[in-house]
Design an enzyme around this catalytic site. Structure first.
Site, short mmCIF file in Angstrom:
data_model
loop_
_atom_site.label_atom_id
_atom_site.label_comp_id
_atom_site.label_asym_id
_atom_site.label_seq_id
_atom_site.Cartn_x
_atom_site.Cartn_y
_atom_site.Cartn_z
CB SER A 206 -0.97 0.00 1.19
OG SER A 206 -2.08 -0.84 0.91
CE LYS B 92 -4.71 1.74 -0.72
NZ LYS B 92 -4.10 0.46 -0.37
CB SER C 126 -4.72 1.31 3.66
OG SER C 126 -3.73 1.00 2.70
#
Length: 386
Positions: free
Chosen positions: A48, A51, A108
């Site tokens: 993640s 992101k 997330s």
């Protein structure tokens, strides 16, 4: 012997893997100076941390005037089909870009990362193309993206050095957006969801940025802290638990703030190359039943992580939460239009006027001079009345 090969050999022998066998880098965004680096060019799954690029591309779109923070983000069927973690909103739900960014960074949320990308670029594929274009422009020379959320794909990889380049771009180009990365929690309805970044509210000066985890990557963290007007960022990848990544990041940041020696290494000159050109895969290390059980050992009765360093304190208050939810959008994006608070499918466009052939007879066409080339008859002027 490459570090990941050595780790696999140690695992096969039933020995614990040293925490040092993973990439790490500490740098100062203001100057690009690197204070510490190890295995900075090893290919790794970003999980993640992806992101961060999703946020960067969105910030660029905002800067270009393509969107505003109130522009609508529609949750599409494609977004709903994305595996967890998720916000779980049904298809057709609409939120603001502002709230979508908060959900992506703090929760997330994979579904919202897809929805946000589609709102910016029109499709997930088009957004991923923008991600890779920006990576190339920034000089992230060993990074490839195939999705905006970070779920594992063998063709999605990065390095600690490249993540540092991205983190620096976020901190320097979009300093006015830095608050997104320091949010301790989001709240919606009756739910309070704290950030996965365990340094926020616990480590002196902590103010960002993003965690990441999939089985192949282990536990990743890009952590920032500011003290006395000086910001440092630590990139830690491939640790075996949330506790380890937080403690390692805290130690690296603390050492960075304490260091007095000048450095001649910057992000453009970090030495080293990837040992074998193959992204690491820690699935057999961090996603076994034994590994999961070990991560629960040492927690308190409430299931909270107990840290083994005084650098990370205890949060004795509720995390400071940003309120998020649906609604509040106004304007247009690539997936939705909201005017006056009401969503519409598209701007109304008049239909073309249909062609209707004349029903006049041939005699009428001659009589009234309706054929092309004839002059239009003009009536004589009406005499003025006295």
């Amino acid at each position: 012997m490459p570090a990941r090969t050595a780790a696999a050999l140690v695992l096969a022998l039933g020995l614990p893997i040293a925490a040092e066998a993973a990439p790490a880098l500490v740098f100062e965004p203001a100057t690009g100076s690197v204070l510490h680096h190890e295995q900075a060019h090893d290919l790794w799954s970003p999980a993640s941390l992806t992101k961060l690029m999703t946020a960067y591309v969105t910030f660029r779109a905002l800067e270009a005037g393509e969107l505003t923070l109130r522009s609508p983000v529609r949750v599409t069927a494609n977004a709903v089909s994305t595996p967890p973690s998720r916000m779980g909103y049904p298809s057709g739900s609409i939120m603001t870009v502002d709230n979508a960014i908060k959900m992506v960074i703090v929760r997330s949320a994979n579904d919202i990362a897809v929805a946000l990308g589609e709102a910016v670029a029109g499709s997930e594929a088009a957004f991923v193309a923008r991600m890779n274009e920006e990576a190339a422009r920034l000089g992230m020379t060993n990074t490839s993206f195939v999705n905006p959320h970070g779920l594992h794909d063998e063709q999605q990889y990065t390095t600690a050095r490249d993540m540092a380049v991205l983190a620096r771009a976020l901190r320097t180009e979009f300093a006015d957006r830095a608050d997104y990365f320091s949010i301790e929690a989001i709240s919606f309805g009756e739910q309070l969801i704290p950030s996965y970044n365990l340094l926020l509210g616990r480590f002196e000066g902590a103010d960002g940025m993003k965690t990441g985890f999939v089985c192949a990557s282990g536990f990743n963290l890009v952590a920032s802290a500011t003290r006395g007007g000086r910001t440092l960022v630590a990139v830690v990848m491939g640790t075996e638990s949330q506790k380890e990544r937080a403690e390692k990041s805290a130690t690296l940041l603390q050492d960075g703030f304490s260091a007095e020696a000048a450095t001649t290494v910057d992000l453009d000159s970090v030495p080293g190359t990837d040992a074998d050109g193959v992204p690491a895969d820690l699935r057999s290390v961090v996603c076994t039943d034994e590994a999961r059980a070990a991560r629960w050992d040492g927690r308190d009765v409430d299931g909270n992580i107990v840290f083994d360093t005084a650098l990370i304190g205890t949060m004795d208050r509720e995390p400071r939460a940003a309120r998020v939810g649906l609604g509040g959008a106004e304007g247009g994006s690539m997936t939705a239009i909201v005017l006056g608070g009401a969503a519409i499918d598209a701007y109304p466009v008049p239909a073309p006027r249909p062609y209707r052939p004349s029903l006049a007879s041939e005699a009428e066409m001659e009589r009234y001079q309706l054929r092309p080339g004839f002059d239009v008859p003009v009536p004589a002027s009406r005499p003025e009345s006295g």
